[in-house]
Scaffold this motif. Sequence first.
Motif, mmCIF file in Angstrom:
data_model
loop_
_atom_site.group_PDB
_atom_site.id
_atom_site.type_symbol
_atom_site.label_atom_id
_atom_site.label_comp_id
_atom_site.label_asym_id
_atom_site.label_seq_id
_atom_site.Cartn_x
_atom_site.Cartn_y
_atom_site.Cartn_z
ATOM 1 N N VAL A 263 0.841 -1.211 0.000
ATOM 2 C CA VAL A 263 0.000 0.000 0.000
ATOM 3 C C VAL A 263 0.877 1.262 0.000
ATOM 4 C CG1 VAL A 263 -1.807 1.215 1.320
ATOM 5 C CG2 VAL A 263 -1.908 -1.258 1.098
ATOM 6 N N ASP A 264 2.195 1.076 0.141
ATOM 7 C CA ASP A 264 3.128 2.207 0.166
ATOM 8 C C ASP A 264 2.724 3.193 1.260
ATOM 9 O OD1 ASP A 264 5.519 3.062 -0.914
ATOM 10 O OD2 ASP A 264 4.578 4.419 -2.336
ATOM 11 N N VAL A 265 2.608 2.668 2.470
ATOM 12 C CA VAL A 265 2.069 3.442 3.586
ATOM 13 C C VAL A 265 2.994 4.581 4.006
ATOM 14 C CG1 VAL A 265 1.514 3.355 6.055
ATOM 15 C CG2 VAL A 265 0.666 1.564 4.529
ATOM 16 N N ALA A 266 4.270 4.282 4.164
ATOM 17 C CA ALA A 266 5.151 5.181 4.921
ATOM 18 C C ALA A 266 5.467 6.478 4.190
ATOM 19 C CB ALA A 266 6.456 4.464 5.250
ATOM 20 N N GLN A 267 5.583 7.542 4.965
ATOM 21 C CA GLN A 267 6.251 8.756 4.478
ATOM 22 C C GLN A 267 7.606 8.806 5.197
ATOM 23 O OE1 GLN A 267 3.859 12.349 4.066
ATOM 24 N NE2 GLN A 267 2.109 11.121 3.447
ATOM 25 N N CYS A 268 7.686 9.499 6.341
ATOM 26 C CA CYS A 268 8.995 9.492 7.014
ATOM 27 C C CYS A 268 9.308 8.119 7.583
ATOM 28 C CB CYS A 268 9.080 10.573 8.085
ATOM 29 S SG CYS A 268 8.483 10.119 9.726
ATOM 30 N N GLY A 269 8.285 7.403 8.044
ATOM 31 C CA GLY A 269 8.454 6.017 8.467
ATOM 32 C C GLY A 269 8.764 5.805 9.935
ATOM 33 N N TYR A 270 8.982 6.890 10.674
ATOM 34 C CA TYR A 270 9.449 6.737 12.059
ATOM 35 C C TYR A 270 8.416 6.039 12.943
ATOM 36 C CZ TYR A 270 11.869 7.870 16.424
ATOM 37 O OH TYR A 270 12.523 7.791 17.632
ATOM 38 N N CYS A 271 7.145 6.352 12.752
ATOM 39 C CA CYS A 271 6.111 5.770 13.624
ATOM 40 C C CYS A 271 5.687 4.387 13.175
ATOM 41 C CB CYS A 271 4.877 6.673 13.667
ATOM 42 S SG CYS A 271 3.900 6.639 12.129
ATOM 43 N N GLN A 272 6.160 3.953 11.998
ATOM 44 C CA GLN A 272 5.533 2.781 11.368
ATOM 45 C C GLN A 272 5.842 1.465 12.081
ATOM 46 O OE1 GLN A 272 3.176 3.303 9.380
ATOM 47 N NE2 GLN A 272 3.560 5.299 8.427
ATOM 48 N N SER A 273 7.005 1.338 12.747
ATOM 49 C CA SER A 273 7.240 0.114 13.535
ATOM 50 C C SER A 273 6.103 -0.077 14.530
ATOM 51 C CB SER A 273 8.543 0.216 14.328
ATOM 52 O OG SER A 273 9.648 0.251 13.500
ATOM 53 N N GLY A 274 5.792 0.990 15.240
ATOM 54 C CA GLY A 274 4.738 0.933 16.253
ATOM 55 C C GLY A 274 3.375 0.688 15.629
ATOM 56 N N GLN A 275 3.119 1.333 14.489
ATOM 57 C CA GLN A 275 1.829 1.124 13.793
ATOM 58 C C GLN A 275 1.695 -0.338 13.386
ATOM 59 O OE1 GLN A 275 -0.358 3.699 13.322
ATOM 60 N NE2 GLN A 275 0.853 5.590 13.298
ATOM 61 N N ILE A 276 2.781 -0.896 12.841
ATOM 62 C CA ILE A 276 2.758 -2.285 12.368
ATOM 63 C C ILE A 276 2.552 -3.247 13.545
ATOM 64 C CG2 ILE A 276 4.282 -4.100 11.441
ATOM 65 C CD1 ILE A 276 5.351 -1.898 9.474
ATOM 66 N N MET A 277 3.226 -2.988 14.657
ATOM 67 C CA MET A 277 3.069 -3.870 15.822
ATOM 68 C C MET A 277 1.638 -3.797 16.363
ATOM 69 S SD MET A 277 5.840 -5.476 15.911
ATOM 70 C CE MET A 277 5.798 -6.414 17.457
ATOM 71 N N SER A 278 1.055 -2.615 16.381
ATOM 72 C CA SER A 278 -0.351 -2.494 16.807
ATOM 73 C C SER A 278 -1.262 -3.239 15.841
ATOM 74 C CB SER A 278 -0.772 -1.017 16.887
ATOM 75 O OG SER A 278 -0.189 -0.393 18.004
ATOM 76 N N ALA A 279 -1.033 -3.045 14.557
ATOM 77 C CA ALA A 279 -1.891 -3.683 13.545
ATOM 78 C C ALA A 279 -1.795 -5.208 13.627
ATOM 79 C CB ALA A 279 -1.487 -3.197 12.152
ATOM 80 N N ALA A 280 -0.583 -5.716 13.843
ATOM 81 C CA ALA A 280 -0.408 -7.167 13.922
ATOM 82 C C ALA A 280 -1.153 -7.732 15.131
ATOM 83 C CB ALA A 280 1.081 -7.512 13.989
ATOM 84 N N ALA A 281 -1.115 -7.000 16.252
ATOM 85 C CA ALA A 281 -1.833 -7.453 17.456
ATOM 86 C C ALA A 281 -3.341 -7.412 17.230
ATOM 87 C CB ALA A 281 -1.445 -6.575 18.642
ATOM 88 N N LEU A 282 -3.787 -6.361 16.556
ATOM 89 C CA LEU A 282 -5.224 -6.252 16.252
ATOM 90 C C LEU A 282 -5.694 -7.457 15.443
ATOM 91 C CD1 LEU A 282 -7.992 -4.753 15.763
ATOM 92 C CD2 LEU A 282 -6.881 -3.627 13.824
ATOM 93 N N LEU A 283 -4.958 -7.773 14.380
ATOM 94 C CA LEU A 283 -5.395 -8.840 13.473
ATOM 95 C C LEU A 283 -5.289 -10.225 14.121
ATOM 96 C CD1 LEU A 283 -4.022 -7.625 10.016
ATOM 97 C CD2 LEU A 283 -6.353 -7.481 10.917
ATOM 98 N N LYS A 284 -4.399 -10.344 15.085
ATOM 99 C CA LYS A 284 -4.276 -11.630 15.771
ATOM 100 C C LYS A 284 -5.558 -11.942 16.543
ATOM 101 C CE LYS A 284 -0.938 -14.178 18.518
ATOM 102 N NZ LYS A 284 0.010 -14.039 19.608
ATOM 103 N N ASN A 285 -6.097 -10.924 17.182
ATOM 104 C CA ASN A 285 -7.306 -11.121 17.988
ATOM 105 C C ASN A 285 -8.587 -10.875 17.205
ATOM 106 O OD1 ASN A 285 -5.825 -11.722 20.358
ATOM 107 N ND2 ASN A 285 -5.436 -9.535 20.644
ATOM 108 N N THR A 286 -8.505 -10.058 16.170
ATOM 109 C CA THR A 286 -9.689 -9.714 15.364
ATOM 110 C C THR A 286 -9.304 -9.850 13.893
ATOM 111 O OG1 THR A 286 -10.121 -8.050 17.068
ATOM 112 C CG2 THR A 286 -11.512 -7.958 15.115
ATOM 113 N N PRO A 287 -9.371 -11.077 13.366
ATOM 114 C CA PRO A 287 -8.851 -11.305 12.009
ATOM 115 C C PRO A 287 -9.588 -10.518 10.915
ATOM 116 C CG PRO A 287 -9.196 -13.387 13.172
ATOM 117 C CD PRO A 287 -9.826 -12.325 14.004
ATOM 118 N N ASN A 288 -10.861 -10.207 11.166
ATOM 119 C CA ASN A 288 -11.613 -9.452 10.154
ATOM 120 C C ASN A 288 -12.193 -8.179 10.758
ATOM 121 O OD1 ASN A 288 -11.471 -11.278 7.778
ATOM 122 N ND2 ASN A 288 -12.393 -12.696 9.256
#
Lengths: 152, 747
Positions: free
Chosen positions: A94-119
Motif C-alpha cells: 500500500v506504500d504506507v510510509a512517508q517518514c516512516g518513524y512511527c511505522q514500527s509501532g503502527q505495524i506492531m499495533s496492527a499485527a496485534a489487532l489482526l491476531k485477535n480480530t482477524p476481520n
Amino acid sequence: MIKKYSVKINKKVHQVEADENMPLLWVLRDILGMEGTKYGCGVGSCGACTVHLNGDAVRSCQLPISALAGTEITTIEGLSAKGDHPVQKAWVDVDVAQCGYCQSGQIMSAAALLKNTPNPTEEDIENFMTGNICRCGTYTRIKKAIQLAASK
Amino acid sequence: MMKKTDSNYSRRSFLKVTSLSGGGMMLGISWFASAKPEDSLAELNIEPVWQEVTSFIKIASDNSIKIFSPNPEFGQNVMTSLPMLIAEELDVDWKQVEVEQGNYDPKAFPRQFTGGSQGIRMAWKQLRTVGSAGRQMILTAASQAWNLPVSELTTANGMITHAFSGKSETYGTFAAAAAKLPVPKDIVLKGNQSFRLIGTPQKNVVAPKIAQGKPLFGMDYREAGMLIAMTERPPAFGMQLKSFDATAAKKMPGIVDIFPIQVFKDDHKFAGFDTRSFNEVIAVVGKSTWDVMNARKKIKAVWEVAPERKEMGVNNRETTVPSGLESTTKHYAQMLEMSKNPGVVERKDGDPEKAFAEAKHVIERTYTAPFLAHNIMEPTNTFAHYVGDKVRFVAPIQIPDWIMPSIVARLGIPKENISIELVRMGGGFGRRAYGHYMIEAALISKQANAPVKLIYSREDDVSAGIYRPSYQLTYRAAFDENKKLIAFHAKGGGVPESPLHANRFPAGAIDNYLAESFVIPSNITIGAFRAPRSNFNAAAEQSFLDEISEYMGKDPIVFRLELLQRAKDNPVGKTNDYDASRYMGVLELVRDKSGWGKPENAGKKRGVSAYFCHNSYAAQVIDLQVKGDQVTVDQVTTALDCGVVVNPEGAKNMAEGAAIDGIGNALFGQLTLTDGRTDQRNFDTYRMIRHNEAPKNIDVHFVKNEIDPTGLGEPPFPPIFGAMANALYQATGKRFYQQPFQPQLKG
C-alpha cells in the motif's frame, strides 16, 4: 537500583543488568541494540514504541524491566524473519510510509489487532489504532494496509 | 522526440568520468548552473547565487546500477523520485536500480536541500541531464566496440540493441569502456511523451526497510564507546541560566559528566537559520538514555529572567530580542490592538480609502491562530564525534549548507574538517532546517572527549521548539449598492512576523486593494513550518472569501472563478505572483471531481478552499458531519496542479498526508504559553490528530499538463484549513475565526 534480569525477547532469553525502573524501550534500544522499537513520547501517548507482551500490543516506554518476569516480548525485529509478516507486506504494497518513524509501532499495533480480530471493521481499526500517532498523516493508508492484510 | 537541454547547462558543463575498480563506470557530472528560478529562492531567503552541481551514477560490469539520491529525505520520498529522474534518461530498468543516500558533499552533489517544496523542481533538468549523459556515453562505447553507428543503436531497460543484426548487450558490458570516453558536450533530454518511468507509480524504495524497523534514523545511530547526551534548559522562554549545582546528579548511575555549553558565541553573526531557543544549556552525558533522563531531575539549577539582548545578523542587521515572560492571551490582545493602527503598507492599488468611505456595506472579520509545534515524530537528535580538530556528524538535517558556516564559526575549524553523514529524518516540516543541535552535539562531544548522541526528549522538543508563529489577519471587503465587491483590505501581523503575502490572490482581481503588515517583537523562537505563512493565510483568506460570497449570494466556487477570470483578463497591478489560469484549473477540477453543486450532494455539509504557494496550486472540498464536539470528515477531494507528476504514488501519499496533517492542525493544533512556559509539554497535552479523527476517504486528482514540475510537499497543506472552516460553517451555522476550531464546538 541496578539488578540482573532475564527477559525473553523474540523467543530468545537475554540477561540484562539494569535499573529496576528502566523501561523496556530503553533496555531494547540502549542495552540490547534493538532499535526497531522507537522513542516518541515516553509517556505512552504516541505508540511509536509498541511491542507485544504475551501477544498483546503494549507501550514499551511504560513497562519497567522489573515487571517482565515470565513474559514473552515480541518486537518488530521478531515479527517475521524476513519482513514477510502479512502486515509488513501490506505496508509495502500500500506504500504506507512517508517518514516512516512511527511505522514500527503502527505495524506492531496492527499485527496485534489482526491476531485477535482477524476481520476487523473500519471502526475496529480506528479504535484499536487510535493510540498510534503519525504526523505525516498516513492514517488512511494504514487502514487500507490493515484491510489488505486481513483479506489475505 | 528528443530535445537539447538548455545550452547554458552544456556550455558550463564539467563532466567527470571515473573507472571503477572491477571494471565499471562511475559518472560524476559537475557543472555550474543558475539556480533558477530566482523568485523561489528569494522566498527562502537564499541568495540567487551560482551553484556547483554534481551527481553520481555507478554502473558495474555485472550491470548492477546504483544511483545516489543527493537530497536529505524526511518522508517526501525524494529517495525514490530523484533517482527516477536519472533512471528515466539513463534508460534502465527501475527494478535493477539500487538507491543510496548521498552524504553531505557540496563538491559532488547538487543542492542537498530539503525545504520549500523545491526538490523535484530544481532537479528536474539537472538530474535528467546526468542520466542522459550516462546513456550517451554507454551508447558511444557500444558503437565503438561493435563498429556500428550510434544512430542504429537503441537503449531500453539497461540494454543496448542493434535491431538490424539482433545484437543486444547490457550496459555493464560497456561500462568500463565508457569510463574512458570524454563526456558528451551536448546533452539531449527526452520529450515528455517519451517517458517510460516518469509518471508511473513507483513504491518507496525504502519501504521494506521501514516495515522491518531497520535503524534508518539519527535516533537509531550508535557506535562503540558512544555516550548519550541530553540538555537541560530554562523552564520558560525569556529565562536564562544563572547557576547550577550538579553534585547530586553527577553521582547518579551511569553519569559521565555534566557541564554547561554556550551554543553560539557572544559575538556570533546570526544567519537566517541559526535560531535556537536557548543559548546556554546544561549538558548531561551518560551511558544510557535512562541514566541521563534520571540525572537531569537531580540538577539544581537557578534560572533568571533574561535581559533584553541584541543579535547581530550576517547582514549586519541588528535584531532586538525583548525581555519578559510572554503569554498567549497577551499576544492576542497585542495583535488586536496593533490591528487598529495603520500598518506598514505592503501594496496599494486604486483608492481603497475612497472606496471604503463610499461603500454601501463593509464586512470586516479578524482571524487568529496560535503557535504550532512541529511535533516531528523522531525527536531532535544528532551524533557527533569531535577528535583533534575534526568533527564527524551523523545528522538528520534538512539543509546542511545553511548550518555549516555557523558550525565553522563556533568550532573554529575549517569546513574541510567537518563531515556529515545524512540520515533519514523522522519528519522535518521545517524543524530540521535549524541545525543548532549539531553545534550542541559537537560542543558536548568535544568537552566529554567521546562520541556522543545528543537527543531531545519529547518534552524538550515540544517546549523548546522553533514554532510556527502566532498570526492574525483582519480582512475588510467593501460593496456597492448592487453587492458588487469594490475594495479589499488585508492587515496581517504576528508574533514576531507578519504572515502577509501582499501580491497573492485576491490582489490583482480587485481594483481597490490595500495590504498592510505589522509585527510584535517576541523572545519566543519561531521558524519555518510546512508552507510558512501560507498555512495561516489560506485559512483566513479562504474563510473570508467564503463569507463574502455568501453575502453576495454567489456560489463560493463561481465567486472565486469570477475573481480569477478578472485577474486573468485584466489584472490589477503588475506584481501578482500567481497564474490565474492554473488557479482556475484546480478549482474547476475539484468542482467536477467532488460533484460540487450536483443535486445528489445537496445534503452534504461541504466547504471549498483553494490556494497558491511554492509554485503550485491546490484546491480542496471537504465533506463532514458534526455531532456535539466530534467532527467526522467523510471525504476530502483534492485537486493539485504541480506540473508533471514524477511519481504519482508518492505524490498522492504526500497530498493525502497534507490533508490529514492540515485537518489535525486546524481542529486541534495549538502551542500556547503562560508566563513564557508552554502549556503543552508532550502528546498527552498537545493534541494531535489520530486514526479515528482522520478522513474516511481522500481522493487526489492532478491537473494533467506538460509544465515542468513545481512544488508538492507544501501546497496541498494550507487550503485544507479554509476548507475545514467553511465546511464546519455549513454543518454548524457558525463561522470559525480562531484556530484551533474543535475547542469551539460545544458537546
